[in-house]
Write a protein that holds these residues in place. Structure first.
Motif, PDB file in Angstrom:
ATOM      1  N   ARG A  17      12.589 -12.370  20.264  1.00 43.30           N
ATOM      2  CA  ARG A  17      13.280 -11.267  19.602  1.00 43.30           C
ATOM      3  C   ARG A  17      13.834 -10.303  20.647  1.00 43.30           C
ATOM      4  NH1 ARG A  17       9.456  -9.104  14.652  1.00 43.30           N
ATOM      5  NH2 ARG A  17      10.105 -10.639  13.093  1.00 43.30           N
ATOM      6  N   GLU A  72      17.402 -12.941  17.073  1.00 44.32           N
ATOM      7  CA  GLU A  72      16.165 -13.711  17.112  1.00 44.32           C
ATOM      8  C   GLU A  72      16.490 -15.160  17.415  1.00 44.32           C
ATOM      9  OE1 GLU A  72      13.380 -15.002  13.545  1.00 44.32           O
ATOM     10  OE2 GLU A  72      12.928 -12.918  14.129  1.00 44.32           O
ATOM     11  N   GLU A 114      11.265 -10.214  23.540  1.00 45.11           N
ATOM     12  CA  GLU A 114       9.818 -10.285  23.372  1.00 45.11           C
ATOM     13  C   GLU A 114       9.438 -11.599  22.690  1.00 45.11           C
ATOM     14  OE1 GLU A 114       9.144  -6.754  21.154  1.00 45.11           O
ATOM     15  OE2 GLU A 114       9.053  -5.476  22.932  1.00 45.11           O
ATOM     16  N   TRP A 143       7.085 -13.986  20.372  1.00 41.19           N
ATOM     17  CA  TRP A 143       6.193 -13.970  19.217  1.00 41.19           C
ATOM     18  C   TRP A 143       5.911 -15.408  18.811  1.00 41.19           C
ATOM     19  CZ3 TRP A 143       5.017  -9.269  16.371  1.00 41.19           C
ATOM     20  CH2 TRP A 143       5.630  -8.145  16.906  1.00 41.19           C
ATOM     21  N   ARG A 185       5.229 -17.548  15.156  1.00 41.04           N
ATOM     22  CA  ARG A 185       5.170 -17.524  13.690  1.00 41.04           C
ATOM     23  C   ARG A 185       4.605 -18.867  13.219  1.00 41.04           C
ATOM     24  NH1 ARG A 185      10.272 -16.597  12.384  1.00 41.04           N
ATOM     25  NH2 ARG A 185      10.050 -14.359  11.962  1.00 41.04           N
ATOM     26  N   LEU A 190       2.836 -13.819  11.768  1.00 36.82           N
ATOM     27  CA  LEU A 190       3.621 -13.550  12.965  1.00 36.82           C
ATOM     28  C   LEU A 190       2.819 -12.655  13.904  1.00 36.82           C
ATOM     29  CD1 LEU A 190       6.509 -13.875  14.254  1.00 36.82           C
ATOM     30  CD2 LEU A 190       7.047 -11.665  13.217  1.00 36.82           C
ATOM     31  N   ARG A 191       2.651 -13.085  15.154  1.00 37.09           N
ATOM     32  CA  ARG A 191       1.903 -12.312  16.118  1.00 37.09           C
ATOM     33  C   ARG A 191       2.625 -12.322  17.469  1.00 37.09           C
ATOM     34  NH1 ARG A 191      -0.230 -11.289  12.076  1.00 37.09           N
ATOM     35  NH2 ARG A 191      -2.454 -11.327  11.509  1.00 37.09           N
ATOM     36  N   PRO A 192       2.544 -11.223  18.224  1.00 32.02           N
ATOM     37  CA  PRO A 192       3.132 -11.226  19.575  1.00 32.02           C
ATOM     38  C   PRO A 192       2.325 -12.108  20.520  1.00 32.02           C
ATOM     39  CG  PRO A 192       1.930  -9.190  19.193  1.00 32.02           C
ATOM     40  CD  PRO A 192       1.938  -9.926  17.880  1.00 32.02           C
ATOM     41  N   VAL A 193       3.001 -12.708  21.465  1.00 30.33           N
ATOM     42  CA  VAL A 193       2.345 -13.551  22.460  1.00 30.33           C
ATOM     43  C   VAL A 193       1.782 -12.653  23.558  1.00 30.33           C
ATOM     44  CG1 VAL A 193       2.643 -15.386  24.165  1.00 30.33           C
ATOM     45  CG2 VAL A 193       3.881 -15.478  21.977  1.00 30.33           C
ATOM     46  N   ARG A 194       0.518 -12.871  23.883  1.00 26.77           N
ATOM     47  CA  ARG A 194      -0.107 -12.130  24.971  1.00 26.77           C
ATOM     48  C   ARG A 194      -0.192 -13.037  26.195  1.00 26.77           C
ATOM     49  NH1 ARG A 194      -1.935  -7.447  23.357  1.00 26.77           N
ATOM     50  NH2 ARG A 194      -3.103  -7.145  25.277  1.00 26.77           N
ATOM     51  N   ARG A 226       1.761  -7.938  26.580  1.00 20.23           N
ATOM     52  CA  ARG A 226       2.610  -8.831  25.792  1.00 20.23           C
ATOM     53  C   ARG A 226       3.622  -9.539  26.680  1.00 20.23           C
ATOM     54  NH1 ARG A 226       4.161  -5.834  20.072  1.00 20.23           N
ATOM     55  NH2 ARG A 226       2.032  -5.500  19.336  1.00 20.23           N
TER      56      ARG A 226
END
Length: 751
Positions: free
Chosen positions: A491, A498, A532, A534, A536, A543-547, A580
Motif C-alpha cells: 500500500r 495498492e 507499506e 501488509w 491479507r 489484514l495485518r501489517p508485516v513486521r 513494520r
C-alpha cells in the motif's frame, strides 16, 4: 535468577550482553527476569527472549500512566547510588526504595548486577540467601577513582565478581587481595545473527560503537585518509552516536572525506550493517571486551584492531582472523587496512576464520560458563541448597549442570511464600504495574470483537526480508504467523494505491514450512513514494501489517538505479521505527545520480551520471529558490563522457541575498539538469542501500563575507534524496561571549 540493569530500554553494550545471556539461560530452562531501574520508553529497543520477564521499577516518563512525582532525580536524588557513577543524574530516592523493596521480596536464587552503582545496591540490599554476582563491563582502570573505590567496596560483599577479560580479572585480584569473593573472567555472550554473512565484495570498511573519546575514531578517520590516497574506491562507514559526533564530523570535513567516510548514526539491530562490509575496524585506546569485534566476526568480517588493553588481543588471533596494530598509530592502521584491501584471498580466509572464532562466544557457551560459576558458588557458600532428594539434574536441552536442578527445586520450595509476598507487595510499586495492566484491560474488548467477526488472532505476519544479488526482494514468512493462503499487499502511504501479490504455497507443503515470495521490482510499476507491506488472509479477509526487524540490504551497497522500459527505478526495503516493513521507491523518466559533491572556498562542485536520457552539450543546471516568487539561476553543465556531467555552483550567487538578514532568513535552492527541449531532471542519490540521506551524506558549509554581512551556503539532500542548497546568514560569533562562556564550558566538561 534476575539481572539488574539501570535502563533496559537503551541499546548499549551492557544491555545487549544482558539480553543475549538472559535469553540463552531462558532457552536452557531457567526462570529469568530482567529488572530495569527505570523505564524510558514503551518497549525495549532490543528484542528480549519471550520467556524472560521484564520488571521495570520506576516509570521515568512524566507523561505516562504510572509515573510517580517522587521520581525527581534533581529534587529528590538517590541517597545510595554512587554520585560518581554515570546514571546517578537519572536516579532518585524512589529508585532506592523500589530496588530495596524488590530485593527484599524477590525469590530469585541468583541476582546479577551489571554496573558499579547497581553492584553497590546489590551489596547493600541483596538477600543473604541468594547468590549475589556483580559484573564488570568496563575494566578496573577505566573507572574514575571514586567509582572504582565504591565498586571495590561492594565487591567484598558479593559472592562473585565477573569480568569480561582475563587481564582485568587478574588486575581485580591484585587490587583486592583480601576479599574472599570469587573473581572470574567470563566473556560477553554474542549470538550468531540470523542474517547472511558478508559476501566480501563490497568495498566497504565498517566500524560501530559509542562515539566517545576512548574509541579514538579520529585515529580511524586519519588512517582512512591514507587509505583513500591509494584506494579511492573504498569507503568507511561509522555507526553510533555519542558526544564525539560533532568533532568527528568536523574532522571528516576538514580532511575532505565527505564522499569516503560516512557517519551513519545509531542502528539497531546492527547485524545487517556489519554484513554490508568486507572489513571491520576497531581503533580504541581501550576495550574492556569488544562485543563489536565478535559481532563483526559473526558477520564474516576480518577485524583490524588496535592491540589495546584488554579485549582485542584476547579475541583476535593476529594474522589468522584479523590484524592487531599498535594503538595510536594511524599509519600502521592504514597499512593493515590496505594489506587486506589488496589481497582478496587473504581477506576471504580471515573472514572464514573469524566466523569460526565467533562461535566461542555463542550465548549457549557463555550461559554454560555462568552455570558452572553458580555450581561452584553453591559448593563454596552452601547457598541455594535443596534437600538431597531434590538434587536432580535436568536432562536434554535443559542440562546445563547440577545448579539447574538445585535452583529449580529451591524455587519450588519457596513458590508459595513468594506468591504471597508478591500479592502483598506494597502499594509503592503499583504505579509501575498500573500502566501495563491498563493496557491489557484495554485490549480485551478488541480481541473479543475480533473473535466474533472471524478475524483470526493468529495472523501475525513477520518476515525476514533480504535483497538478492539481482535486486529482487525476498520475503520469508514463518508458516505459524500466516495460517493459510494469503496475499502480500503493498500500500502506498497517503494514497489509495495498492498492489496485491499472491503468496505461493509453503516451501515444504504439509510440514509447516515457510512461505517465500520473490518480488522482481524492476518489473513492478510502483509509483514513487513509501509503500507499506501488509498480509491479507483469503479465508476471512484479515489484514495485518508485516513486521520485520531484520532487513538485509547488503546487495544494494553501491548498486546503481535500474534503467529499463523507459524509466529509472530504485527501491530500498526498511523497517519503520515501529518495526513494520516498508519500501522506499523511486520511479522517474530520467534521473541524474550524484556521484561526487565537494565544497570549496568559493564554489561547490557536483558531478553526476545521467540515467534514462542522453546528455547534451546544451544542457544547463538550474537552481530554483523556493518561495512565492521563485528565482531561477542557470549554470552551464559540462559533459565528462560516459553519461557524466559536472557543474560549478558559485557561492556568491546564493549568499548575496541573505547576507545581513535575520538569522532565520534561510533560502533553499533545488537543483535540476535541464536538457534541450525543456526536460528537467532531478539530481540526487536514489541508488545504493541508504533510505534517507539527509542526515547521513553531509557536507560542510562555505562562508562568505565578514561581520553582519557574513553568510554561509551548504549542499544537502532533501527528504526525497534530491540534492539542494541552503543559504543563510552567518554573522561572526561574539568573541566576548565565547570567552565568557569558556569557564562554564570547562566546568561542564569536567563534571
Amino acid at each position: 535468577m534476575c539481572f539488574l540493569l539501570f535502563n533496559l530500554y537503551g541499546i548499549g553494550g551492557t544491555i545487549r550482553s544482558t539480553v543475549n545471556l538472559s535469553g540463552a539461560l531462558a532457552d536452557a530452562g531457567h526462570d529469568v527476569e530482567i529488572v530495569s531501574m527505570i523505564r524510558s520508553r514503551a518497549a525495549p529497543a532490543l528484542p528480549v527472549h519471550p520467556r524472560v520477564r521484564i520488571v521495570p521499577l520506576v516509570e521515568a516518563r512524566a507523561d505516562r500512566p504510572g509515573f510517580d512525582p517522587a521520581h525527581d532525580p534533581k529534587g529528590n536524588p538517590s541517597r545510595v547510588y554512587p554520585a560518581c557513577d554515570g546514571p546517578y543524574k537519572r536516579c532518585s530516592a524512589l529508585v532506592d526504595t523500589r530496588i530495596e523493596e524488590y530485593l527484599r521480596d524477590t525469590d530469585a536464587d541468583v541476582i546479577i548486577g551489571t554496573r558499579p552503582g547497581i553492584n553497590v545496591y546489590l551489596a547493600r540490599f541483596g538477600p543473604a540467601r541468594a547468590l549475589l554476582v556483580g559484573q564488570e563491563h568496563l575494566t578496573h582502570d577505566m573507572h574514575r577513582p571514586e567509582v572504582r573505590a565504591a565498586q571495590n567496596a561492594a565487591v567484598a560483599h558479593l559472592d562473585a565478581f565477573v569480568t569480561v577479560s582475563r587481564q582485568d580479572a587478574r588486575i581485580y585480584r591484585e587490587a583486592l587481595p583480601d576479599v574472599t569473593t570469587e573473581i572470574r573472567c567470563i566473556p560477553n555472550a554474542v549470538p550468531q545473527p540470523d542474517v547472511s554473512p558478508s559476501s566480501g565484495r563490497n568495498k566497504l570498511v565498517v566500524a560501530a560503537g559509542r562515539l566517545i573519546r576512548i574509541k579514538n575514531y579520529r585515529l580511524l578517520i586519519d588512517a582512512f585518509a591514507r587509505v583513500v590516497e591509494q584506494r579511492p574506491d573504498w569507503r568507511l562507514r561509522l555507526y553510533g552516536r555519542g558526544p564525539e559526533a560533532r568533532a568527528l564530523r568536523s574532522r571528516i570535513h576538514e580532511l575532505g572525506l565527505c564522499e569516503q567516510v560516512t557517519m551513519m548514526g545509531a542502528h539497531a539491530p546492527i547485524e545487517p550493517e556489519w554484513a554490508k562490509g568486507s572489513i571491520a575496524a576497531v581503533s580504541s585506546d581501550g576495550e574492556s571486551f569488544g562485543m563489536t569485534i565478535v559481532e563483526a566476526m559473526h558477520a564474516g568480517l576480518p577485524v583490524v584492531a588496535t592491540d589495546c588493553p584488554f579485549g582485542p588481543g584476547e579475541i583476535i588471533s593476529d594474522g589468522v582472523d584479523g590484524l592487531l596494530v599498535q594503538p595510536g598509530n594511524a599509519e600502521e592502521f592504514a597499512a593493515a587496512l590496505l594489506a587486506l584491501i589488496a589481497d582478496d584471498e587473504r581477506r576471504a580466509a580471515m573472514a572464514a576464520a573469524a566466523r569460526a572464532k565467533a562461535l566461542d562466544y555463542a550465548p549457549s557457551a557463555i550461559a554454560h560458563a555462568y552455570v558452572k560459576l553458580f555450581e561452584d558458588l553453591v559448593a563454596k557458600t552452601g547457598k541455594c541448597c535443596a534437600p538431597p532428594e531434590a538434587r536432580k539434574k535436568l536432562t536434554g536441552a535443559h542440562a546445563l549442570g547440577g545448579y539447574a536442578g538445585i535452583a529449580g527445586q529451591a524455587r519450588a520450595l519457596r513458590a508459595g511464600k513468594a506468591l504471597a509476598r508478591r500479592m502483598a507487595r506494597p502499594l509503592l510499586q503499583q504505579p509501575v504495574t498500573a500502566g501495563p495492566l491498563l493496557g491489557v484491560l484495554r485490549k480485551v474488548a478488541p480481541a473479543a470483537a475480533a473473535r466474533a467477526d472471524g478475524t483470526a488472532r493468529k495472523l501475525r505476519p513477520e518476515a525476514r526480508c533480504a535483497v538478492a544479488d539481482d535486486g529482487a526482494l525476498v520475503l520469508t514468512f514463518p508458516a505459524a504467523g500466516l495460517t493459510g493462503p494469503a496475499d502480500l499487499v503493498l500500500r502506498r502511504r497517503n494514497s489509495a494505491e495498492e498492489l496485491r501479490v499472491p503468496l505461493p504455497p509453503p516451501v515444504r507443503e504439509g510440514r509447516g514450512g515457510p512461505y517465500r515470495v520473490r518480488l522482481r521490482l524492476a518489473r513492478v510499476p510502483l509509483a514513487e513514494g513509501h509503500w507499506e507491506a501488509w498480509v491479507r488472509r483469503r479465508a476471512d479477509g484479515a489484514l495485518r501489517p508485516v513486521r520485520s526487524t531484520m532487513v538485509e540490504r547488503a546487495a544494494l551497497v553501491g548498486r546503481a538505479p535500474d534503467v529499463a522500459d523507459g524509466a529509472v527505478r530504485s527501491w530500498i526495503p526498511y523497517a519503520t521505527d515501529g518495526g513494520r516493513l516498508a519500501l522506499r521507491v523511486w520511479q522517474r523518466a530520467a534521473h541524474a545520480e550524484a556521484v561526487w559533491v565537494a565544497v570549496g572556498p568559493s564554489v561547490t562542485y557536483v558531478e553526476a551520471e545521467l540515467l534514462g536520457a542522453e546528455p547534451a552539450a546544451e544542457a544547463v543546471v538550474t537552481a530554483t529558490r523556493r518561495g512565492a516568487r521563485p528565482t531561477v539561476l542557470r549554470l552551464p553543465a559540462t559533459e565528462l563522457g560516459a553519461g557524466r556531467f559536472c557543474v560549478l555552483l558559485p557561492h556568491e550567487d546564493f549568499t548575496g541575498r541573505v547576507a545581513g538578514s535575520a538569522p532565520l532568513d534561510r533560502e533553499f535552492w533545488d537543483l535540476r539538469l535541464v536538457l534541450p527541449g525543456g526536460m528537467a531532471v532531478r539530481i540526487g542519490r536514489i541508488g545504493g542501500d541508504i533510505v534517507a540521506r539527509k542526515d547521513i551524506d553531509t557536507h560542510p558549509s562555505a562562508f562568505r563575507g565578514e561581520g553582519a554581512a557574513r553568510a554561509r551556503v551548504r549542499p544537502y539532500f532533501t527528504d526525497a534524496n534530491d540534492l539542494a542548497l541552503v543559504a543563510a546568514p552567518a554573522p561572526a560569533p561574539d568573541t566576548a561571549a565565547v570567552h565568557a562562556a569558556a569557564p562554564r564550558c570547562a566546568h561542564l566538561r569536567n563534571g
